[in-house]
Design a protein around this motif. Structure first.
Motif, PDB file in Angstrom:
ATOM      1  N   GLN A  15      -5.502   4.221   2.992  1.00 35.29           N
ATOM      2  CA  GLN A  15      -6.033   3.111   2.532  1.00 35.29           C
ATOM      3  C   GLN A  15      -6.719   2.138   3.292  1.00 35.29           C
ATOM      4  OE1 GLN A  15      -6.286   2.334  -0.974  1.00 35.29           O
ATOM      5  NE2 GLN A  15      -7.080   0.826  -0.556  1.00 35.29           N
ATOM      6  N   THR A  45      -1.295   9.400  -2.821  1.00 36.82           N
ATOM      7  CA  THR A  45      -2.184  10.250  -2.283  1.00 36.82           C
ATOM      8  C   THR A  45      -1.636  11.065  -1.187  1.00 36.82           C
ATOM      9  OG1 THR A  45      -3.720   8.098  -2.350  1.00 36.82           O
ATOM     10  CG2 THR A  45      -3.940   9.683  -0.455  1.00 36.82           C
ATOM     11  N   ALA A  46      -0.581  11.069  -0.605  1.00 34.05           N
ATOM     12  CA  ALA A  46      -0.383  12.127   0.491  1.00 34.05           C
ATOM     13  C   ALA A  46       1.181  12.482   0.390  1.00 34.05           C
ATOM     14  CB  ALA A  46      -0.287  11.447   1.910  1.00 34.05           C
ATOM     15  N   ALA A  65      -0.379   5.094  -0.968  1.00 32.88           N
ATOM     16  CA  ALA A  65       0.143   6.126  -0.079  1.00 32.88           C
ATOM     17  C   ALA A  65       0.899   7.126  -0.921  1.00 32.88           C
ATOM     18  CB  ALA A  65       0.589   5.530   1.138  1.00 32.88           C
ATOM     19  N   TYR A  66       1.921   6.710  -1.776  1.00 31.93           N
ATOM     20  CA  TYR A  66       2.676   7.857  -2.289  1.00 31.93           C
ATOM     21  C   TYR A  66       1.883   8.903  -3.015  1.00 31.93           C
ATOM     22  CZ  TYR A  66       7.080   9.806  -4.054  1.00 31.93           C
ATOM     23  OH  TYR A  66       8.024  10.660  -4.317  1.00 31.93           O
ATOM     24  N   VAL A 124       0.974  -1.202   0.051  1.00 33.02           N
ATOM     25  CA  VAL A 124       0.031   0.128  -0.090  1.00 33.02           C
ATOM     26  C   VAL A 124       0.948   1.225   0.058  1.00 33.02           C
ATOM     27  CG1 VAL A 124      -1.464   1.284   1.465  1.00 33.02           C
ATOM     28  CG2 VAL A 124      -1.997  -1.247   1.132  1.00 33.02           C
ATOM     29  N   ALA A 125       1.906   1.105   0.523  1.00 29.99           N
ATOM     30  CA  ALA A 125       3.008   2.482   0.578  1.00 29.99           C
ATOM     31  C   ALA A 125       3.262   2.598  -1.060  1.00 29.99           C
ATOM     32  CB  ALA A 125       4.424   1.946   1.440  1.00 29.99           C
ATOM     33  N   GLY A 134      -0.936   8.207   4.035  1.00 33.18           N
ATOM     34  CA  GLY A 134      -1.608   7.644   3.008  1.00 33.18           C
ATOM     35  C   GLY A 134      -1.910   6.039   3.146  1.00 33.18           C
ATOM     36  N   VAL A 135      -0.939   5.347   4.058  1.00 32.28           N
ATOM     37  CA  VAL A 135      -1.541   3.872   4.107  1.00 32.28           C
ATOM     38  C   VAL A 135      -2.714   4.008   5.274  1.00 32.28           C
ATOM     39  CG1 VAL A 135      -0.482   1.884   5.686  1.00 32.28           C
ATOM     40  CG2 VAL A 135       0.938   2.958   4.006  1.00 32.28           C
ATOM     41  N   LEU A 162       3.701   8.984   3.888  1.00 30.30           N
ATOM     42  CA  LEU A 162       3.540   7.326   3.672  1.00 30.30           C
ATOM     43  C   LEU A 162       2.615   6.936   4.783  1.00 30.30           C
ATOM     44  CD1 LEU A 162       6.674   5.869   2.323  1.00 30.30           C
ATOM     45  CD2 LEU A 162       4.869   6.159   1.092  1.00 30.30           C
ATOM     46  N   LYS A 163       2.830   7.466   5.818  1.00 27.80           N
ATOM     47  CA  LYS A 163       2.134   6.880   7.210  1.00 27.80           C
ATOM     48  C   LYS A 163       0.421   7.229   6.915  1.00 27.80           C
ATOM     49  CE  LYS A 163       5.786   6.560  10.574  1.00 27.80           C
ATOM     50  NZ  LYS A 163       5.590   5.051  10.932  1.00 27.80           N
TER      51      LYS A 163
END
Length: 329
Positions: free
Chosen positions: A208, A176-177, A173-174, A168-169, A204-205, A201-202
């Motif tokens: 998700q 998205t955030a 995540a990348y 997901v990272a 964004g994860v 990353l935190k």
């Protein structure tokens, strides 16, 4: 600087404008997903990040539109690859049109994204580092999608929470955030700090994980097929946790179902698994993980963001980052 609602409308107007075409049926196909709406969080994050860092409004808007173009072509491809039935409360594009036409529409939006970025470069809105950032967005998202698809195709059910977090990272995540924060700095001619990736990353994860939770909780505002992740065999953090804690008999039954192609999954068995997951500790556990990651991400980002020079844009940016997990804008 406008309110998030006004900026969202402007982003939507520009997005649809970039997809105008002299062939009306073709234009309708390209504009289908963008016209379905959505909160436009990634475009808004990019815009306010740009202004908070000191970049111009035009650069922020155009870069925000480019990231929304990315989001839309990726969703078209993702829905085809997953065999999804719905997107934003309506049939997925490949359910409305022959699949090759839907796939081609995704390719067209991908091309328009790069065309917009090249025009921005020619207009002096940004330098090549912005294009390099979009390359990283495409590269990392494709790798995350590769892992997600591979696990389903190979029938992998021995995955750990760490496997999910790694996937997901990259996949979500990348772009998205992380990318909106980095783009804001790049558009202002600054080098993004490493904390933007670490904290982003935190967040964004966490975003998700919440998305996966909503898929199973059946939120009417969610806009995707309820329990669609189970039909598609998605290896979510929730499913991984459920399988780890299930009794041998339940795990065997669940794994037998998950190994079946979507079209062969009995509705009654999917309903059984959905109910068992909802009755287990997997959902509250996943929610707690999302909250923890969101708190860690914000703690990493807040000191840097609060030091940005434009307070109004900075305030909007922080509120939108919170909205990633809280699902409000």
């Amino acid at each position: 600087m406008g309110s998030p609602e006004a900026v969202r409308e402007e982003l939507q107007k520009r997005l649809l404008g970039h997809l105008e075409h002299p062939d009306p049926p073709y234009q309708a196909l390209l504009q289908d997903y963008p016209r379905r709406g959505g909160k436009g969080l990634r475009g808004l994050l990019t815009y306010y990040s740009a202004l908070a860092h000191g970049a111009g409004e035009e650069a922020g808007l155009e870069a925000g539109v480019a990231l929304e173009l990315f989001q839309n072509w990726v969703l078209i491809h993702d829905d085809i690859e997953d065999g999804s039935l719905e997107r934003r409360g309506k049939p997925a594009l490949h359910r409305l049109y022959p699949m090759p036409l839907a796939l081609n529409a995704g390719d067209a939006l991908h091309g328009e994204m790069w065309g917009l970025l090249l025009r921005g470069l020619a207009r002096g809105l940004w330098g090549t580092k912005v294009l390099e950032e979009f390359y990283q967005v495409v590269r990392r998202t494709a790798y995350g999608q590769h892992l997600d698809l591979l696990w389903t195709l190979e029938g992998r059910l021995d995955l750990t929470p760490e496997d999910y977090l790694h996937m997901v990272a990259h996949k979500a995540a990348y772009y998205t955030a992380v990318a909106p924060l980095r783009l804001g700095a790049l558009l202002a001619g600054q080098e993004p700090p490493q904390a933007y990736e670490e904290g982003g990353l935190k967040l964004g994860v966490a975003f998700q994980i919440v998305d996966d939770v909503l898929n199973l909780e059946g939120d009417e505002a969610y806009g995707k097929e309820r329990a669609g992740d189970l039909y598609e065999g998605k290896r979510t953090l929730i499913l991984i946790r459920f399988l780890q804690e299930a009794s041998p008999a339940e795990r065997e039954r669940a794994e037998a179902l998950l190994r079946l192609p979507r079209g062969e999954k009995p509705e009654g068995e999917v309903l059984w698994l959905w109910e068992r997951i909802r009755a287990s500790s997997a959902l509250p556990w996943a929610k707690a993980v999302a909250r923890s990651l969101a708190e860690e991400g914000l703690a990493r980002l807040r000191p840097l963001l609060e030091g940005l020079p434009h307070p109004e844009a900075r305030a909007h940016l922080l509120r939108l980052l919170l909205a990633l997990v809280e699902r409000r804008a």
